[in-house]
Design an enzyme around this catalytic site. Structure first.
Site, PDB file in Angstrom:
ATOM      1  N   SER A  25       0.813  -1.219   0.000  1.00  0.00           N
ATOM      2  CA  SER A  25       0.000   0.000   0.000  1.00  0.00           C
ATOM      3  C   SER A  25       0.848   1.272   0.000  1.00  0.00           C
ATOM      4  O   SER A  25       1.849   1.372   0.714  1.00  0.00           O
ATOM      5  CB  SER A  25      -0.904  -0.012   1.234  1.00  0.00           C
ATOM      6  OG  SER A  25      -1.674   1.156   1.264  1.00  0.00           O
ATOM      7  N   ILE A  75       4.203  10.745   3.660  1.00  0.00           N
ATOM      8  CA  ILE A  75       3.199  11.160   2.677  1.00  0.00           C
ATOM      9  C   ILE A  75       2.001  11.779   3.409  1.00  0.00           C
ATOM     10  O   ILE A  75       1.342  12.672   2.898  1.00  0.00           O
ATOM     11  CB  ILE A  75       2.725   9.941   1.834  1.00  0.00           C
ATOM     12  CG1 ILE A  75       3.906   9.195   1.200  1.00  0.00           C
ATOM     13  CG2 ILE A  75       1.708  10.352   0.769  1.00  0.00           C
ATOM     14  CD1 ILE A  75       4.710   9.963   0.192  1.00  0.00           C
ATOM     15  N   LEU A  77      -0.585   9.999   4.326  1.00  0.00           N
ATOM     16  CA  LEU A  77      -1.777   9.239   3.945  1.00  0.00           C
ATOM     17  C   LEU A  77      -2.708  10.022   3.019  1.00  0.00           C
ATOM     18  O   LEU A  77      -3.927   9.935   3.102  1.00  0.00           O
ATOM     19  CB  LEU A  77      -2.517   8.736   5.200  1.00  0.00           C
ATOM     20  CG  LEU A  77      -1.643   7.861   6.102  1.00  0.00           C
ATOM     21  CD1 LEU A  77      -2.258   7.678   7.481  1.00  0.00           C
ATOM     22  CD2 LEU A  77      -1.350   6.498   5.471  1.00  0.00           C
ATOM     23  N   ASN A 131      -5.064  -0.753   8.204  1.00  0.00           N
ATOM     24  CA  ASN A 131      -3.806  -0.147   8.637  1.00  0.00           C
ATOM     25  C   ASN A 131      -4.004   0.286  10.093  1.00  0.00           C
ATOM     26  O   ASN A 131      -4.698   1.262  10.355  1.00  0.00           O
ATOM     27  CB  ASN A 131      -3.478   1.046   7.737  1.00  0.00           C
ATOM     28  CG  ASN A 131      -2.211   1.758   8.184  1.00  0.00           C
ATOM     29  OD1 ASN A 131      -1.607   1.386   9.184  1.00  0.00           O
ATOM     30  ND2 ASN A 131      -1.819   2.771   7.441  1.00  0.00           N
ATOM     31  N   CYS A 134      -2.446   3.887  12.547  1.00  0.00           N
ATOM     32  CA  CYS A 134      -2.951   5.261  12.614  1.00  0.00           C
ATOM     33  C   CYS A 134      -3.231   5.663  14.061  1.00  0.00           C
ATOM     34  O   CYS A 134      -3.597   4.826  14.871  1.00  0.00           O
ATOM     35  CB  CYS A 134      -4.250   5.380  11.835  1.00  0.00           C
ATOM     36  SG  CYS A 134      -4.057   4.900  10.146  1.00  0.00           S
ATOM     37  N   ASN A 196       4.280  -2.497   8.749  1.00  0.00           N
ATOM     38  CA  ASN A 196       4.392  -1.106   8.305  1.00  0.00           C
ATOM     39  C   ASN A 196       5.813  -0.577   8.560  1.00  0.00           C
ATOM     40  O   ASN A 196       6.681  -1.313   9.010  1.00  0.00           O
ATOM     41  CB  ASN A 196       3.332  -0.253   9.008  1.00  0.00           C
ATOM     42  CG  ASN A 196       2.710   0.740   8.057  1.00  0.00           C
ATOM     43  OD1 ASN A 196       3.442   1.441   7.350  1.00  0.00           O
ATOM     44  ND2 ASN A 196       1.409   0.807   8.004  1.00  0.00           N
ATOM     45  N   THR A 197       6.025   0.697   8.290  1.00  0.00           N
ATOM     46  CA  THR A 197       7.378   1.289   8.395  1.00  0.00           C
ATOM     47  C   THR A 197       7.765   1.563   9.856  1.00  0.00           C
ATOM     48  O   THR A 197       6.913   1.550  10.742  1.00  0.00           O
ATOM     49  CB  THR A 197       7.408   2.615   7.629  1.00  0.00           C
ATOM     50  OG1 THR A 197       6.334   3.426   8.112  1.00  0.00           O
ATOM     51  CG2 THR A 197       7.277   2.410   6.145  1.00  0.00           C
ATOM     52  N   GLY A 247       8.510  -5.755   3.626  1.00  0.00           N
ATOM     53  CA  GLY A 247       9.666  -4.992   4.094  1.00  0.00           C
ATOM     54  C   GLY A 247      10.911  -5.333   3.305  1.00  0.00           C
ATOM     55  O   GLY A 247      11.459  -6.419   3.426  1.00  0.00           O
ATOM     56  N   GLY A 269       7.158  -2.868  -1.755  1.00  0.00           N
ATOM     57  CA  GLY A 269       6.900  -1.441  -1.612  1.00  0.00           C
ATOM     58  C   GLY A 269       7.969  -0.572  -2.238  1.00  0.00           C
ATOM     59  O   GLY A 269       7.925  -0.239  -3.430  1.00  0.00           O
TER      60      GLY A 269
END
Ligand SMILES: Cc1cc2nc3c(=O)[nH]c(=O)nc-3n(C[C@H](O)[C@H](O)[C@H](O)COP(=O)(O)O)c2cc1C
Length: 308
Positions: A25, A75, A77, A131, A134, A196-197, A247, A269
Site C-alpha cells: 500500500s 506522505i 496518507l 492499517n 494510525c 508497516n514502516t 519490508g 513497496g
C-alpha cells in the site's frame, strides 16, 4: 505439449492468488499509474494506497528522502477518499483479472467499520487491509496497533461489517508482535501483514534541516528486511491464519526469505520506486527458483526453513 511450470498459486484464507507477489500500500498508487510498466494481470494482488472516509491532503513536501539501504517517507496518507475511490479508481482496476485489496485507515473504530461496509458492498474488492498504525483519536492519539486490546476491539467491530476477507497490517514497533497478531486472529482476522514502516528521521547537515517536510517519517526498504523477516517468522510459528511478509523485498531471493520463514505471500513497496517492474521480475525469479530446486508448488516451500 509443454511441461507445466511450478505452480505459483497461493491462498490467503479463501482468497486465491495467482502468485504470492503483491504490491504494498502507498507504493503503487491506485494501480493505473503503474499499468504502463506492469501488466496488472501478472500480479498476485494489487494493494492500493490507504483510503480514508474523507479525502486527505497529506503532508508538506519533501515527502520522501533516500537513506542508506532504504527511504523515509511522510506522505501523510494523502488519498482521494472513499467516494472518489469507488467512483474513479476502482472501476479501472475491475477491468483486470487481479484481486484488489484496499488498505483502509481511520482515526476511530467507526471510521474503519464504515469503510469496511462500503468496500464490501462495492463489489470488485477482494480483501480489506486494516492499517492499524494510525493514531486512535479516542485513546489520545496512540496508534491502535501497539495495544492488543485496541487491535482486538477494532477487528471485532469491523468483522461483522466486512463480508470479504479482512487482513490486519501490523506495526513492527511493538515489544511482542505475537500478542498483537493473536489479538487480531482471535477477533476474526483472515490474515496478518507484517508490517508497516519504522518511525525515523533524516537530516540534511548542510542546511541543518530535516530531509522531510514533516520532520519525521517512516523507514522502509532493505534496511528493515531482516527485522521484518524475524517478525514474520515469529508470527507464522504462532498463528493459524496466514502471514503476509512486507519490508525490503527487492528481488526473488528476498521474497523467498519471507516464504521460507513462513509467509504465504509478500508485498513489494520501496522497490517499486527503484524499478516499477520489480514485482513481475520477482514472479519470474520465483518460477526459476522453484524449477531449479525441483519444487512443484510454491506452497511447498512456505515455512520450510531448515533449523538443523
Ligand atoms: C511512499 C510510501 C507510502 C506508503 N503508504 C502507505 C499507506 O498508505 N498505508 C500503509 O499501510 N502503508 C503504507 N506504506 C508502507 C508500505 O506499504 C510498506 O509496509 C513499507 O514500505 C515496507 O515495505 P517496503 O520496505 O517494501 O517498502 C507506505 C510506504 C511508502 C514508502
Amino acid at each position: 505439449m509443454t511441461t507445466p511450470g511450478p505452480l505459483l498459486e497461493t491462498r490467503i484464507g479463501d482468497l486465491v492468488l495467482k502468485n504470492p507477489v503483491m504490491t504494498a500500500s502507498g507504493t503503487f498508487a491506485y494501480g493505473a499509474e503503474f499499468a504502463p510498466y506492469v501488466d496488472l494481470n501478472d500480479l498476485g494482488a494489487v494493494v492500493v494506497k490507504g483510503i480514508s472516509l474523507e479525502p486527505r491532503q497529506g503532508n508538506p513536501p519533501p515527502r520522501t528522502a533516500e537513506t542508506p539501504c532504504g527511504m523515509v517517507n511522510a506522505i501523510g496518507l494523502e488519498n482521494v477518499g472513499l467516494e472518489r475511490f469507488l467512483a474513479d479508481k476502482l472501476p479501472y482496476l475491475r477491468r483486470f483479472d487481479v484481486p484488489v485489496v484496499v488498505n483502509v485507515l481511520g482515526r476511530q473504530v467507526d471510521d474503519y467499520v464504515r469503510l469496511a461496509g462500503a468496500l464490501s458492498e462495492a463489489g470488485g474488492v477482494s480483501a480489506i487491509e486494516l492499517n492499524v498504525s494510525c493514531p486512535n483519536v479516542k485513546s489520545g492519539g496512540q496508534t491502535f496497533g501497539v495495544d492488543p486490546e485496541a487491535v482486538n476491539a477494532l477487528v471485532a467491530a469491523v468483522r461483522p461489517a466486512a463480508s470479504i476477507p479482512l487482513w490486519v497490517k501490523l506495526t513492527p514497533l511493538v515489544t511482542d508482535i505475537v500478542i498483537i497478531g493473536r489479538a487480531a486472529q482471535e477477533a476474526g482476522a483472515d490474515a496478518v501483514c507484517v508490517g508497516n514502516t519504522f518511525p525515523a528521521m533524516a537530516i540534511d547537515v548542510h542546511r541543518r534541516k530535516p530531509k522531510l517536510g514533516n520532520v519525521v517519517g517512516g523507514l522502509s526498504g532493505p534496511a528493515i528486511r531482516p527485522i521484518m523477516v524475524r517478525l514474520c517468522w515469529l508470527l507464522a510459528r504462532s498463528l493459524d491464519i496466514p502471514v503476509i511478509g512486507i519490508g525490503g523485498v527487492m528481488c526473488a531471493d528476498d521474497a523467498l526469505e519471507y516464504l521460507l520463514a513462513g509467509a504465504r505471500a509478500v508485498q513489494v513497496g520501496t522497490a517499486n520506486f527503484v524499478d516499477p517492474r520489480t514485482t513481475v521480475s520477482i514472479v519470474e525469479g520465483l518460477r526459476k527458483y522453484l524449477a531449479e530446486q525441483g519444487v512443484g508448488r510454491v506452497d511447498e516451500i512456505v515455512g520450510q526453513l531448515r533449523l538443523e
